[in-house]
Write a protein that holds these residues in place. Sequence first.
Motif, PDB file in Angstrom:
ATOM      1  N   SER A   1       2.422  -7.514  -3.875  1.00  0.00           N
ATOM      2  CA  SER A   1       3.814  -7.120  -4.081  1.00  0.00           C
ATOM      3  C   SER A   1       4.428  -7.902  -5.230  1.00  0.00           C
ATOM      4  CB  SER A   1       4.630  -7.361  -2.802  1.00  0.00           C
ATOM      5  OG  SER A   1       4.049  -6.685  -1.713  1.00  0.00           O
ATOM      6  N   ILE A   2       4.937  -7.176  -6.235  1.00  0.00           N
ATOM      7  CA  ILE A   2       5.582  -7.795  -7.389  1.00  0.00           C
ATOM      8  C   ILE A   2       7.000  -7.263  -7.565  1.00  0.00           C
ATOM      9  CG2 ILE A   2       5.477  -8.141  -9.894  1.00  0.00           C
ATOM     10  CD1 ILE A   2       3.219  -9.546  -8.472  1.00  0.00           C
ATOM     11  N   ILE A   3       7.167  -5.939  -7.488  1.00  0.00           N
ATOM     12  CA  ILE A   3       8.476  -5.290  -7.619  1.00  0.00           C
ATOM     13  C   ILE A   3       8.768  -4.553  -6.313  1.00  0.00           C
ATOM     14  CG2 ILE A   3       9.798  -3.523  -8.847  1.00  0.00           C
ATOM     15  CD1 ILE A   3       8.145  -4.172 -11.336  1.00  0.00           C
ATOM     16  N   ASP A   4       9.970  -4.766  -5.763  1.00  0.00           N
ATOM     17  CA  ASP A   4      10.372  -4.221  -4.470  1.00  0.00           C
ATOM     18  C   ASP A   4       9.388  -4.657  -3.392  1.00  0.00           C
ATOM     19  OD1 ASP A   4      11.315  -2.938  -2.256  1.00  0.00           O
ATOM     20  OD2 ASP A   4      11.424  -0.944  -3.157  1.00  0.00           O
ATOM     21  N   LEU A   5       9.664  -5.812  -2.799  1.00  0.00           N
ATOM     22  CA  LEU A   5       8.751  -6.405  -1.831  1.00  0.00           C
ATOM     23  C   LEU A   5       8.857  -5.761  -0.454  1.00  0.00           C
ATOM     24  CD1 LEU A   5       9.264 -10.175  -2.754  1.00  0.00           C
ATOM     25  CD2 LEU A   5       7.871  -8.433  -3.897  1.00  0.00           C
ATOM     26  N   SER A   6       9.796  -4.810  -0.296  1.00  0.00           N
ATOM     27  CA  SER A   6      10.046  -4.207   1.011  1.00  0.00           C
ATOM     28  C   SER A   6       8.944  -3.226   1.390  1.00  0.00           C
ATOM     29  CB  SER A   6      11.379  -3.463   0.983  1.00  0.00           C
ATOM     30  OG  SER A   6      11.253  -2.235   0.287  1.00  0.00           O
ATOM     31  N   PRO A   7       8.918  -2.800   2.659  1.00  0.00           N
ATOM     32  CA  PRO A   7       7.941  -1.797   3.095  1.00  0.00           C
ATOM     33  C   PRO A   7       8.079  -0.456   2.374  1.00  0.00           C
ATOM     34  CG  PRO A   7       8.868  -2.946   4.989  1.00  0.00           C
ATOM     35  CD  PRO A   7       9.675  -3.369   3.784  1.00  0.00           C
ATOM     36  N   LEU A   8       9.228  -0.220   1.712  1.00  0.00           N
ATOM     37  CA  LEU A   8       9.414   1.039   0.999  1.00  0.00           C
ATOM     38  C   LEU A   8       8.479   1.165  -0.199  1.00  0.00           C
ATOM     39  CD1 LEU A   8      13.325   1.311   1.058  1.00  0.00           C
ATOM     40  CD2 LEU A   8      11.679   2.597   2.446  1.00  0.00           C
ATOM     41  N   GLY A   9       7.910   0.029  -0.641  1.00  0.00           N
ATOM     42  CA  GLY A   9       6.976   0.068  -1.764  1.00  0.00           C
ATOM     43  C   GLY A   9       5.529   0.236  -1.354  1.00  0.00           C
ATOM     44  N   ARG A  10       5.281   0.477  -0.056  1.00  0.00           N
ATOM     45  CA  ARG A  10       3.902   0.577   0.430  1.00  0.00           C
ATOM     46  C   ARG A  10       3.172   1.778  -0.162  1.00  0.00           C
ATOM     47  NH1 ARG A  10       2.858   0.088   6.667  1.00  0.00           N
ATOM     48  NH2 ARG A  10       0.793  -0.381   5.812  1.00  0.00           N
ATOM     49  N   GLN A  11       1.875   1.624  -0.278  1.00  0.00           N
ATOM     50  CA  GLN A  11       1.007   2.696  -0.750  1.00  0.00           C
ATOM     51  C   GLN A  11      -0.160   2.859   0.224  1.00  0.00           C
ATOM     52  OE1 GLN A  11      -0.073   2.593  -4.990  1.00  0.00           O
ATOM     53  NE2 GLN A  11       1.393   0.925  -5.271  1.00  0.00           N
ATOM     54  N   PRO A  12      -0.791   4.041   0.171  1.00  0.00           N
ATOM     55  CA  PRO A  12      -0.504   5.219  -0.635  1.00  0.00           C
ATOM     56  C   PRO A  12       0.912   5.743  -0.378  1.00  0.00           C
ATOM     57  CG  PRO A  12      -2.679   5.398   0.337  1.00  0.00           C
ATOM     58  CD  PRO A  12      -2.019   4.231   0.989  1.00  0.00           C
ATOM     59  N   MET A  13       1.547   6.216  -1.462  1.00  0.00           N
ATOM     60  CA  MET A  13       2.913   6.711  -1.407  1.00  0.00           C
ATOM     61  C   MET A  13       2.912   8.206  -1.716  1.00  0.00           C
ATOM     62  SD  MET A  13       6.235   5.519  -3.668  1.00  0.00           S
ATOM     63  CE  MET A  13       6.253   3.857  -2.993  1.00  0.00           C
ATOM     64  N   ALA A  14       3.743   8.951  -0.987  1.00  0.00           N
ATOM     65  CA  ALA A  14       3.826  10.394  -1.180  1.00  0.00           C
ATOM     66  C   ALA A  14       5.207  10.776  -1.685  1.00  0.00           C
ATOM     67  CB  ALA A  14       3.530  11.124   0.129  1.00  0.00           C
ATOM     68  N   THR A  15       5.277  11.878  -2.425  1.00  0.00           N
ATOM     69  CA  THR A  15       6.577  12.434  -2.790  1.00  0.00           C
ATOM     70  C   THR A  15       7.259  12.950  -1.529  1.00  0.00           C
ATOM     71  OG1 THR A  15       5.435  14.518  -3.302  1.00  0.00           O
ATOM     72  CG2 THR A  15       5.959  13.059  -5.148  1.00  0.00           C
ATOM     73  N   ALA A  16       8.573  13.181  -1.626  1.00  0.00           N
ATOM     74  CA  ALA A  16       9.341  13.595  -0.453  1.00  0.00           C
ATOM     75  C   ALA A  16       8.800  14.882   0.160  1.00  0.00           C
ATOM     76  CB  ALA A  16      10.815  13.759  -0.830  1.00  0.00           C
ATOM     77  N   ASP A  17       8.292  15.776  -0.679  1.00  0.00           N
ATOM     78  CA  ASP A  17       7.765  17.039  -0.149  1.00  0.00           C
ATOM     79  C   ASP A  17       6.306  16.931   0.288  1.00  0.00           C
ATOM     80  OD1 ASP A  17       6.431  16.870  -2.555  1.00  0.00           O
ATOM     81  OD2 ASP A  17       7.264  18.699  -3.424  1.00  0.00           O
ATOM     82  N   GLY A  18       5.701  15.746   0.084  1.00  0.00           N
ATOM     83  CA  GLY A  18       4.335  15.523   0.533  1.00  0.00           C
ATOM     84  C   GLY A  18       3.264  16.090  -0.370  1.00  0.00           C
TER      85      GLY A  18
END
Length: 614
Positions: free
Chosen positions: A46-63
């Motif tokens: 974690s370097i930018i945005d250390l919160s769980p919202l930066g977790r990956q794999p990340m999907a777009t809102a529509d999936g």
Amino acid sequence: MCGINGFSFSDPDALRRMHAATRHRGPDDEGFFEQDGVSLAHNRLSIIDLSPLGRQPMATADGRFIIVFNGEIYNYKEVRADLERGGARFRSQSDTEVLLALFAREGIDGLRKLNGIFAFGIWDRDTRTLTLARDHLGVKPLYYRWDGKRLLFSSEIKGILAHRDVERRVDPEALNLYFRFLYVPGPRTMFAGIRKLQPGHVATLRGDAFAERPFWEIKEGEPLPDQETVPAVRAGVDAAVHRQLVSDRPLGVFLSGGIDSTIVLGSMRQQATGAIKTFSVGYEATAEAEKYNADFDVAARTAAHFGTDHHALRISGRDVAAVFEEVVRHMDEPVSNHVQPSTYLLAKYAKPHITVALGGDGGDELFGGYDRYWYHAMLGRIDQLPGMLRHPSVLRAVGRLARAESLAEKAALASGLERFLAFMAQKEERVGRLLPPGVNDAQAARRHFAPLFAAPWKDGVNQIMAVDARTWLPDESLMRTDKMTMAHGLEQRVPLLDPMLAELAFRIPSRRKLGSRTLGKRVLRAAFADVIPPFVARQKKRGFFSPASKWLRGDLLPLARELLSDGYAPGSGEWIDLAAARTMLDDHVAQRAYGLTQVWAVMTFQAWYRAYLA
């Protein structure tokens, strides 16, 4: 920085083995995507945005799109603002989400808008397309294996090798290139069938159609007017440093004592508030210690000049011997450079203090720091002499009188490829002693590098720099930087390799870059004349080197003898003549002949072979 892994099929056990093999790259978090017959895994640093919202794999809102991403997008705030003007909405403050949204809107064409270092994989669930991409100059590594049916990819080769169906075989062409250049130029690796995705390239897999193409290339730009070069370089470097200061984790500078890292520090000092941590590595007492520690001592003076919180590490031959095999294992394939252990130990030393380090990599290749560029320019002037004065016999006679026989020999060669090889490749006589007749291929170097000289540039010296920036820089220098720092979960950034700065550099005529043989980078020095301390500005270029030659006669000798023994790496004797290597070591120890370069190359190959093939 992170580790990414994936493949175009389902195999939960294999995915987790790949993931475990690269866990050191991202110790903060992990995640998996296993749907649609596609598998993705992510180790997060974690370097930018250390919160769980930066977790990956990340999907777009529509999936529809799913990403695994390693790197940093330095201009993500500007890209985000542009996307928001187009109606995009974001859930996090991470650059990953911005990259994903940009790709969802513009696809591969959007990569041209990015300023950063990156390697990523994106799965499009609608078109069932897997896309891989690597940053402009290859700061972040990305490897793949495509067998015509299945695609695997990883941040490190060891991730791909974790899949049990991957055969481990030496690539003979890569072996020949390694012993001539001391690294394996891409797209090859030392493993047959495993490739490097080239810098500035994307690869796509849709169905059974796999293709690779560039989205950015180093090109000869329109020459910049002389009066514009210095202010343009100053503005470009300052802007690059400013962009790369973005971080939610502690940040510092690897300070070598040379011009490049000093400029990065000086620019950072003018733009950043608060204390700056700097780190340098030197060597414990040995014969000629003052020579090997010259830059180390200058780094301490530079740190004092800029008022940094300086941390200095001294290492010994014993320290290097203790980590040698581990260093080679982390590199994934042989890269023979005796400063690797120094970088590895420096990163380990710095990690408790910082998570991100800025360095001065790339300044030599972009702005003409190596003396070989000056020599190429001199040879270009010789080429302008009347034909009779360029006759080989005349050149040899003048060379003897001027004590420049080697330069005279190179003057007799054709410009471009042949002179490049004369400067960069190891002597064929020494390579021939190490490689058996059935393995040795004297034409491997020409086959590989000839395409890079197929279209001559107007500025031939700049073309030599460009070839270095396309080959040695990503496949040797930056590969060392990435693997040695990420072994400890530490990210190194390289402001002088900002893509906008690289484009600028190849618009500056080489005559504006070259100074004297020992004082290159003239335009870079002029741009920061008010920042560089006088004791740095007037020093001759030395390069980063270690007492390895002397250690081979002392602390490293037991390890060297073990590595070169017949039983150390069973099977390696098929590829190299170990008896010849032992003779070179004996001659070096007895000071009958200098043998560090070839001996270190064989030591590295042996440690690699044992770790991955024996």
